[in-house]
Design a protein around this motif. Sequence first.
Motif, mmCIF file in Angstrom:
data_model
loop_
_atom_site.group_PDB
_atom_site.id
_atom_site.type_symbol
_atom_site.label_atom_id
_atom_site.label_comp_id
_atom_site.label_asym_id
_atom_site.label_seq_id
_atom_site.Cartn_x
_atom_site.Cartn_y
_atom_site.Cartn_z
ATOM 1 N N SER A 42 0.841 -1.206 0.000
ATOM 2 C CA SER A 42 0.000 0.000 0.000
ATOM 3 C C SER A 42 0.871 1.248 0.000
ATOM 4 O O SER A 42 1.996 1.243 0.500
ATOM 5 C CB SER A 42 -0.953 0.033 1.203
ATOM 6 N N VAL A 43 0.330 2.301 -0.589
ATOM 7 C CA VAL A 43 0.895 3.654 -0.518
ATOM 8 C C VAL A 43 -0.261 4.575 -0.209
ATOM 9 O O VAL A 43 -1.203 4.683 -0.999
ATOM 10 C CB VAL A 43 1.573 4.071 -1.835
ATOM 11 N N GLY A 44 -0.252 5.188 0.965
ATOM 12 C CA GLY A 44 -1.390 6.004 1.370
ATOM 13 C C GLY A 44 -2.655 5.168 1.394
ATOM 14 O O GLY A 44 -2.715 4.116 2.037
ATOM 15 N N GLU A 45 -3.669 5.592 0.656
ATOM 16 C CA GLU A 45 -4.945 4.875 0.606
ATOM 17 C C GLU A 45 -5.032 3.912 -0.574
ATOM 18 O O GLU A 45 -6.090 3.332 -0.835
ATOM 19 C CB GLU A 45 -6.100 5.885 0.527
ATOM 20 N N ILE A 46 -3.937 3.733 -1.291
ATOM 21 C CA ILE A 46 -3.932 2.829 -2.442
ATOM 22 C C ILE A 46 -3.399 1.472 -1.997
ATOM 23 O O ILE A 46 -2.249 1.354 -1.566
ATOM 24 C CB ILE A 46 -3.059 3.391 -3.577
ATOM 25 N N PHE A 47 -4.223 0.433 -2.084
ATOM 26 C CA PHE A 47 -3.877 -0.895 -1.587
ATOM 27 C C PHE A 47 -3.823 -1.914 -2.721
ATOM 28 O O PHE A 47 -4.616 -1.862 -3.665
ATOM 29 C CB PHE A 47 -4.907 -1.372 -0.554
ATOM 30 N N CYS A 48 -2.894 -2.831 -2.603
ATOM 31 C CA CYS A 48 -2.888 -4.012 -3.449
ATOM 32 C C CYS A 48 -3.829 -5.016 -2.790
ATOM 33 O O CYS A 48 -3.493 -5.616 -1.761
ATOM 34 C CB CYS A 48 -1.479 -4.596 -3.569
ATOM 35 N N VAL A 49 -5.019 -5.184 -3.340
ATOM 36 C CA VAL A 49 -6.057 -5.965 -2.664
ATOM 37 C C VAL A 49 -5.952 -7.459 -2.958
ATOM 38 O O VAL A 49 -6.611 -8.268 -2.302
ATOM 39 C CB VAL A 49 -7.467 -5.451 -3.054
ATOM 40 N N LYS A 50 -5.151 -7.827 -3.938
ATOM 41 C CA LYS A 50 -5.007 -9.254 -4.245
ATOM 42 C C LYS A 50 -4.274 -9.962 -3.112
ATOM 43 O O LYS A 50 -3.290 -9.451 -2.577
ATOM 44 C CB LYS A 50 -4.220 -9.436 -5.542
ATOM 45 N N PRO A 51 -4.730 -11.157 -2.718
ATOM 46 C CA PRO A 51 -3.969 -11.932 -1.728
ATOM 47 C C PRO A 51 -2.616 -12.320 -2.303
ATOM 48 O O PRO A 51 -2.469 -12.464 -3.524
ATOM 49 C CB PRO A 51 -4.861 -13.154 -1.476
ATOM 50 N N TYR A 52 -1.632 -12.498 -1.429
ATOM 51 C CA TYR A 52 -0.286 -12.763 -1.928
ATOM 52 C C TYR A 52 -0.219 -14.036 -2.762
ATOM 53 O O TYR A 52 0.625 -14.172 -3.658
ATOM 54 C CB TYR A 52 0.718 -12.808 -0.773
ATOM 55 N N GLN A 53 -1.136 -14.983 -2.504
ATOM 56 C CA GLN A 53 -1.136 -16.237 -3.262
ATOM 57 C C GLN A 53 -1.428 -16.013 -4.748
ATOM 58 O O GLN A 53 -1.086 -16.855 -5.589
ATOM 59 C CB GLN A 53 -2.166 -17.211 -2.686
ATOM 60 N N ASP A 54 -2.077 -14.895 -5.073
ATOM 61 C CA ASP A 54 -2.434 -14.597 -6.463
ATOM 62 C C ASP A 54 -1.412 -13.713 -7.167
ATOM 63 O O ASP A 54 -1.621 -13.325 -8.320
ATOM 64 C CB ASP A 54 -3.811 -13.918 -6.513
ATOM 65 N N LEU A 55 -0.327 -13.376 -6.485
ATOM 66 C CA LEU A 55 0.673 -12.479 -7.059
ATOM 67 C C LEU A 55 1.860 -13.258 -7.610
ATOM 68 O O LEU A 55 2.229 -14.313 -7.089
ATOM 69 C CB LEU A 55 1.169 -11.488 -5.999
ATOM 70 N N ASP A 56 2.458 -12.715 -8.656
ATOM 71 C CA ASP A 56 3.672 -13.282 -9.243
ATOM 72 C C ASP A 56 4.851 -12.444 -8.746
ATOM 73 O O ASP A 56 5.086 -11.336 -9.228
ATOM 74 C CB ASP A 56 3.580 -13.238 -10.766
ATOM 75 N N PHE A 57 5.594 -12.978 -7.774
ATOM 76 C CA PHE A 57 6.671 -12.206 -7.156
ATOM 77 C C PHE A 57 7.809 -11.893 -8.128
ATOM 78 O O PHE A 57 8.617 -11.001 -7.867
ATOM 79 C CB PHE A 57 7.220 -12.935 -5.935
ATOM 80 N N SER A 58 7.881 -12.600 -9.238
ATOM 81 C CA SER A 58 8.911 -12.294 -10.230
ATOM 82 C C SER A 58 8.676 -10.932 -10.878
ATOM 83 O O SER A 58 9.574 -10.379 -11.531
ATOM 84 C CB SER A 58 8.959 -13.377 -11.308
ATOM 85 N N LYS A 59 7.476 -10.375 -10.698
ATOM 86 C CA LYS A 59 7.153 -9.065 -11.278
ATOM 87 C C LYS A 59 7.375 -7.912 -10.300
ATOM 88 O O LYS A 59 7.155 -6.751 -10.656
ATOM 89 C CB LYS A 59 5.697 -9.057 -11.758
ATOM 90 N N THR A 60 7.807 -8.210 -9.074
ATOM 91 C CA THR A 60 8.007 -7.158 -8.076
ATOM 92 C C THR A 60 9.011 -6.120 -8.556
ATOM 93 O O THR A 60 8.821 -4.910 -8.365
ATOM 94 C CB THR A 60 8.481 -7.761 -6.735
ATOM 95 N N GLU A 61 10.087 -6.562 -9.196
ATOM 96 C CA GLU A 61 11.131 -5.641 -9.658
ATOM 97 C C GLU A 61 10.832 -5.042 -11.029
ATOM 98 O O GLU A 61 11.674 -4.337 -11.590
ATOM 99 C CB GLU A 61 12.474 -6.365 -9.692
ATOM 100 N N SER A 62 9.642 -5.285 -11.563
ATOM 101 C CA SER A 62 9.314 -4.794 -12.904
ATOM 102 C C SER A 62 8.899 -3.327 -12.912
ATOM 103 O O SER A 62 8.730 -2.732 -13.977
ATOM 104 C CB SER A 62 8.194 -5.639 -13.518
ATOM 105 N N ASN A 63 8.714 -2.744 -11.735
ATOM 106 C CA ASN A 63 8.329 -1.335 -11.653
ATOM 107 C C ASN A 63 9.039 -0.678 -10.472
ATOM 108 O O ASN A 63 9.496 -1.358 -9.549
ATOM 109 C CB ASN A 63 6.812 -1.184 -11.550
ATOM 110 N N GLU A 64 9.111 0.647 -10.493
ATOM 111 C CA GLU A 64 9.926 1.370 -9.519
ATOM 112 C C GLU A 64 9.332 1.421 -8.118
ATOM 113 O O GLU A 64 10.041 1.754 -7.157
ATOM 114 C CB GLU A 64 10.201 2.792 -10.028
ATOM 115 N N VAL A 65 8.061 1.065 -7.947
ATOM 116 C CA VAL A 65 7.473 1.079 -6.610
ATOM 117 C C VAL A 65 7.559 -0.296 -5.933
ATOM 118 O O VAL A 65 7.307 -0.440 -4.747
ATOM 119 C CB VAL A 65 6.013 1.582 -6.656
#
Length: 356
Positions: free
Chosen positions: A155-178
């Motif tokens: 999250s940043v301020g009131e902006i949340f990543c609402v997907k559960p971590y099980q649905d995320l592809d951690f290989s994409k974490t470094e694909s953007n500057e945030v």
Amino acid sequence: MFNTLGNLLSLTTFGESHGAAYGGIINNFPAGLEVDFEKIQYELDRRKPGQSAIVTQRKESDTVKFLSGIFEGKTTGTPIGFMIENENQKSKDYDHIANSYRPSHADFTYDQKFGIRDYRGGGKSSARETINWVVAGALAKQFLKDIEINAYVSSVGEIFCVKPYQDLDFSKTESNEVRCPDAETAEKMISKIKEIKKEGNTIGGTITCVIKNVPVGIGEPVFSKLQAELAKAMLNINACKGFEYGSGFCGAKMTGSEHNDQFNTDFSTKSNLSGGIQGGISNGMDIYFRVAFKPVATILRPQESVDKDGNAVTVEGKGRHDPCVVPRAVPVVESLAAFVLADLFLINKTRNINNF
């Protein structure tokens, strides 16, 4: 002793933001590990300033030099000494606060505690101290081998990543500057940070960390519980304001029948509201926790404050600062988690005669 992290495996650090260098000594690191120096530098590059438009523009190579404890590419079992030189200090940016206190910063408390304060970049209170932790954590990651540690901005301020971590592809974490693995949410976070930066302001956020493949039995009863050691490490990060693991504060709203993790016949559990930890000891399920960070205290706009003598003054931040700390804190969270696990893993080896 209060600049030392760890129990059996320990890290003792030195350095200030505008001093000559940062560095540390790692004690009781096991001998025989073949060190991948490129992986250590990669972790430092993830943390270093100046890497994108949404972080401080201080330019540092953050190159680590190992002084001892490694011979012919392998750890020797003796203390590992290392150093990272500071290369791009602009101390004059802080002359205006030599006798004044920035609101919500460590200026006042350091002055009162020690009677002297290095005001250049915050001195020892600077988040640049975390560079030492990343070196130690990068080594710990290599020691842990099969254990996967993935942190991301949730999250940043009131902006949340609402997907559960099980649905995320951690290989994409470094694909953007945030460093949020959900592309759509990442775009919104980046836009918000840029907007806040343009206003001369700062904003807070959260980081979620997921640890997989931790064997059962890591963590000590009573005062060195796994979650307590993780919490202590995370709460020592500059600007950290909160820690929760598993169901966290949401668990306080639930009944026991809702919250209990029922066993499968292979001893895994049908749910994981315990966050992979029971009785302070890992149970083999995923360990996951969330860390909250406040907005950076230094803002580039006028604020009313006081000086050393209690006189009213106006202070305004100058120089290079992070508008949001969470993108650069991701590798710090991972590194501290790795170091804590490595320390408790080594302690656990002493608990059973069959381990010798």
